[in-house]
Write a protein that holds these residues in place. Structure first.
Motif, PDB file in Angstrom:
ATOM      1  N   GLY A   1       0.788  -1.371  -0.008  1.00 53.72           N
ATOM      2  CA  GLY A   1      -0.064  -0.028  -0.034  1.00 53.72           C
ATOM      3  C   GLY A   1       0.847   1.179  -0.106  1.00 53.72           C
ATOM      4  O   GLY A   1       0.387   2.214  -0.782  1.00 53.72           O
ATOM      5  N   THR A   2       1.897   1.174   0.627  1.00 53.99           N
ATOM      6  CA  THR A   2       2.772   2.516   0.898  1.00 53.99           C
ATOM      7  C   THR A   2       3.452   2.557  -0.552  1.00 53.99           C
ATOM      8  O   THR A   2       3.482   4.018  -0.947  1.00 53.99           O
TER       9      THR A   2
ATOM     10  N   ASP B   1      -6.629   7.999   0.230  1.00 55.51           N
ATOM     11  CA  ASP B   1      -5.879   6.515   0.894  1.00 55.51           C
ATOM     12  C   ASP B   1      -7.140   5.583   1.657  1.00 55.51           C
ATOM     13  O   ASP B   1      -7.778   5.820   2.472  1.00 55.51           O
TER      14      ASP B   1
ATOM     15  N   GLN C   1      -7.680   0.971   4.223  1.00 51.68           N
ATOM     16  CA  GLN C   1      -8.506   0.472   5.290  1.00 51.68           C
ATOM     17  C   GLN C   1      -9.875   0.385   4.898  1.00 51.68           C
ATOM     18  O   GLN C   1     -10.878   0.025   5.801  1.00 51.68           O
TER      19      GLN C   1
ATOM     20  N   SER D   1      -4.467  -1.295   0.278  1.00 49.42           N
ATOM     21  CA  SER D   1      -3.298  -2.014   0.943  1.00 49.42           C
ATOM     22  C   SER D   1      -3.767  -3.643   1.046  1.00 49.42           C
ATOM     23  O   SER D   1      -5.083  -3.636   1.412  1.00 49.42           O
TER      24      SER D   1
ATOM     25  N   LYS E   1      -5.823  -6.561   6.462  1.00 52.06           N
ATOM     26  CA  LYS E   1      -6.715  -5.665   6.113  1.00 52.06           C
ATOM     27  C   LYS E   1      -8.043  -6.539   5.609  1.00 52.06           C
ATOM     28  O   LYS E   1      -7.918  -7.799   5.596  1.00 52.06           O
TER      29      LYS E   1
HETATM   30  C1  LIG Z   1      -4.200   4.208   6.191  1.00 51.25           C
HETATM   31  C2  LIG Z   1      -2.890   3.376   5.558  1.00 51.25           C
HETATM   32  N1  LIG Z   1      -2.290   3.831   4.833  1.00 51.25           N
HETATM   33  C3  LIG Z   1      -1.276   3.060   4.221  1.00 51.25           C
HETATM   34  C4  LIG Z   1      -0.946   1.827   4.536  1.00 51.25           C
HETATM   35  C5  LIG Z   1       0.379   1.242   4.138  1.00 51.25           C
HETATM   36  O1  LIG Z   1      -0.094  -0.085   3.466  1.00 51.25           O
HETATM   37  P1  LIG Z   1       1.054  -1.056   3.558  1.00 51.25           P
HETATM   38  O2  LIG Z   1       1.464  -1.673   4.752  1.00 51.25           O
HETATM   39  O3  LIG Z   1       0.578  -2.327   2.570  1.00 51.25           O
HETATM   40  O4  LIG Z   1       2.082  -0.414   2.830  1.00 51.25           O
HETATM   41  C6  LIG Z   1      -1.771   1.366   5.580  1.00 51.25           C
HETATM   42  C7  LIG Z   1      -1.457  -0.120   5.962  1.00 51.25           C
HETATM   43  O5  LIG Z   1      -0.849  -0.530   7.076  1.00 51.25           O
HETATM   44  C8  LIG Z   1      -2.918   1.942   6.190  1.00 51.25           C
HETATM   45  O6  LIG Z   1      -3.737   1.683   7.221  1.00 51.25           O
END
Ligand SMILES: Cc1ncc(COP(=O)(O)O)c(C=O)c1O
Length: 361
Positions: A54-55, A151, A154, A175, A180
């Motif tokens: 997700g990042t 974003d 969630q 993500s 999730k």
């Molecule tokens: C609100 C939010 N943004 C971004 C992320 C980042 O996703 P990832 O952990 O898949 O990189 C998360 C996940 O933990 C999240 O809850």
């Protein structure tokens, strides 16, 4: 022990992974393409671009909509740190707007106050699975000609006035981390209905290249594997059923806990479908309740104990904002298990445990 999160992986996912392993084509290929098409169809967007988490989806999406050096991006301080960090990765500056007391989501009036000549975009988070106030946010974006990034990490399947989140912004990100509402192990997805944004996102995730060994822009290796995508295709088919169970569990928890002294159950707005990634209450005596949950084998989470602007990395960048609602939320919140693996008896056990705490048990 009732865990705070637990992915549900069935025979379908296992068979799909074996098929990919047997095919000998493991990296990004046809299975990723199929997952992208399914996901775009699900969110009602024209395009979806898969990434390895997700990042990286957030970083790619911000770059793809044109966020860069010198830009300000308004976002929430009450989120997982990746939301704000992705803005820093683009050499832009996160500007924090405080949150709404009831929903924990960004306060739209606060957004307006933070707009300057440098503001390029608004980066919202549909926290815990509850959509933001999209009517007001879309209006602000139009009035001030700002880009919008959602974003939705969630909020898979959440809706605002019958429309899926992920379909409002110039780009949105999901993500697929194991906690999730659906998972691929690690994984991410960008959704957009803008052809140029989708094209740029595809280039960025694969070293700026559309044709092999021809690199047009500076890109990254943010690709998803076909193994992860194979899990994602099967999980997506189950997402609505998973969410239904989360919503049912949340309804039962609220029915059982709503009159508990010293505890506030989550607010759910009328015009939204909240998919309860987290079931998060406010409590007066958080430490007391935590002790009780630990004694009785109930998992819990604190999402989040410190707002982003108070994290050392932001303090070292000179952030000294006062954002009272976000700061207060960090002191109050506690998430209880709500995931689809939580059964009827578990719910009753959670309710009686919390009630026991209320009476001082
Ligand atoms: C609100 C939010 N943004 C971004 C992320 C980042 O996703 P990832 O952990 O898949 O990189 C998360 C996940 O933990 C999240 O809850």
């Amino acid at each position: 022990m009732i865990p705070i999160a637990s992915p549900i992986i069935g025979e379908e996912e296992k068979r799909a992974v074996i098929r990919v392993l047997d095919s000998g084509r493991l990296a990004q290929g046809e299975v990723v393409k199929e997952f992208e098409e399914d996901f775009a169809g699900y969110t009602g967007t024209r395009y979806a671009v898969a990434t390895n988490n997700g990042t990286t989806a957030l970083h790619t999406a911000l770059l793809a909509v044109g966020v860069g050096e010198g830009d300000e991006v308004i976002t929430t301080p009450f989120t997982f740190i990746a939301t704000a960090n992705s803005i820093l990765y683009c050499s832009a500056r996160p500007v924090f707007a405080d949150i709404d007391f009831e929903t924990f989501n960004i306060d739209t009036e606060e957004i307006k106050e933070k707009i300057t000549k440098k503001t390029k975009a608004i980066h919202i988070v549909h926290l815990y699975g509850q959509p933001c106030d999209m009517g007001a946010i879309m209006e602000i974006c139009e009035d001030y000609r700002l880009k919008l990034i959602e974003d939705a990490c969630q909020a898979h399947g959440a809706e605002y006035r019958g429309r899926k989140v992920g379909s409002f912004g110039d780009a949105a990100c999901f993500s697929f981390y194991p906690t999730k509402n659906m998972t691929t192990g690690e994984g991410g997805m960008i959704t957009t209905s803008n052809r140029e944004v989708a094209k740029r996102a595809r280039f960025l995730r694969s070293h700026g290249s559309g044709v092999r060994y021809n690199h047009e822009i500076l890109g990254y290796n943010y690709r998803m594997t076909d193994i992860a995508a194979a899990i994602g295709i099967e999980q997506l088919k189950k997402l609505d059923a998973f969410n239904k169970k989360r919503i049912e569990n949340a309804r039962k928890l609220t029915a059982g806990l709503k009159d508990t002294g010293g505890l506030v159950t989550p607010c759910q707005l009328k015009e939204v479908k909240h998919v309860y990634h987290q079931y998060t209450v406010r409590v007066d005596d958080r430490e007391g309740l935590i002790r009780r949950l630990e004694e009785r084998g109930i998992g819990y989470g604190i999402h989040y104990p410190k707002p982003v602007h108070r994290q050392a990395v932001y303090q070292n960048l000179g952030y000294s904002d006062s954002l009272p609602e976000a700061e207060k939320a960090c002191e109050d919140v506690l998430s209880l298990p709500v995931h689809p693996g939580v059964g009827e008896e578990d719910i009753e056990y959670i309710i009686s445990t919390v009630k026991g705490w209320e009476i001082g048990g």
